[in-house]
Design an enzyme around this catalytic site. Sequence first.
Site, mmCIF file in Angstrom:
data_model
loop_
_atom_site.group_PDB
_atom_site.id
_atom_site.type_symbol
_atom_site.label_atom_id
_atom_site.label_comp_id
_atom_site.label_asym_id
_atom_site.label_seq_id
_atom_site.Cartn_x
_atom_site.Cartn_y
_atom_site.Cartn_z
ATOM 1 C CB CYS A 110 -7.891 33.387 -6.798
ATOM 2 S SG CYS A 110 -9.648 33.023 -6.795
ATOM 3 C CG HIS A 213 -7.239 34.248 -12.052
ATOM 4 N ND1 HIS A 213 -6.571 33.182 -11.503
ATOM 5 C CD2 HIS A 213 -8.362 34.410 -11.305
ATOM 6 C CE1 HIS A 213 -7.265 32.707 -10.473
ATOM 7 N NE2 HIS A 213 -8.349 33.436 -10.341
ATOM 8 C CD GLU A 215 -3.530 33.115 -13.462
ATOM 9 O OE1 GLU A 215 -4.505 32.485 -12.993
ATOM 10 O OE2 GLU A 215 -3.199 34.245 -13.050
#
Length: 238
Positions: A110, A213, A215
Site C-alpha cells: 500500500c 494486501h 496478509e
Amino acid sequence: MKKVLMVSRRLTRKNKTIDWFSEIYLQLLAERGVMPIIVPIAEATKGILDEYLKDYDGMLMMEGGDIDPIYYHENYDLSKLDEYDPLKDEIEITCLRHAFAANKPILGFCRGVQLINVLHGGKIYNDVHLEIPNPVLHINYENYDSHRHKVILEEGTPLFEWYGQKELMVNTYHHQGIKVLGKGLIPMAHAEDGLIEGVYNPAHSFLVGLQFHPERMLSEYEGNQKVFDAFTDAVKLR
C-alpha cells in the site's frame, strides 16, 4: 536470528499520541523465524536511528498515511492529505534509503509500494479516484475488508510465479497510487483502470511492492503466503 525493520504508525487517542503496528505482519515474520524490529515514530528516534540501521537484515513497510508531495516534487494542499505525518515520512524514508543502498531485502504494501516508487524517482497520484479516468473503486469505506477488484498479473514476474494465474481479485485500501513509474522498477500487476498494483526491481536482492494486501486474504490464494516466504527467504540469505 535475522531482523526486519518496520516503522510504526501513530494516532491520537484520548489526547495521547500512540504508536502502533498491524499484528498480522509481526505474526507472519515471527512464524517464519524472523524477528520484527519496530522503529517508533518519535522526534527522539531521529537521534538514535543509526543504532537501528547498524544491525538489521531487511525492511517491511505496511499501509499508512499519505506521503508528503515534497518527496515527489509536487505542490499539493497538505490539508487534503490523509493521516499526514511528516515525521513518519522522514524516519521511514531514511530507513528505506539505507536499505536500498545496502541491498537489503525490501517488501512494501500500500503506502509501502508508493514509497518504493518515490525512492526510484517516480511520482504518485494524490487521489486516483479524481485523477484517473473511469477509475476502479480502490477503497470502499462502507465495505472495507470484503471489497475486491480485479488485477491482471504480468507473466514472467515474481508475482505471477507466486500466484500461478493471470488474474486475482484483491483487496485495496488507498486513494494514492503510482502515477509515473520509478526508474528500474518493473510492473507486475495492473488494475482494470491501468493503475499499477505491483512492482519489483530485478537489480536488487529482493525489492517488491504491492498495492494490495495479501496478509488480509491469506486463505484466498496460496500465493499470499508465498509473498512472505520469498521475502523471509531473501532475508535469511543476508
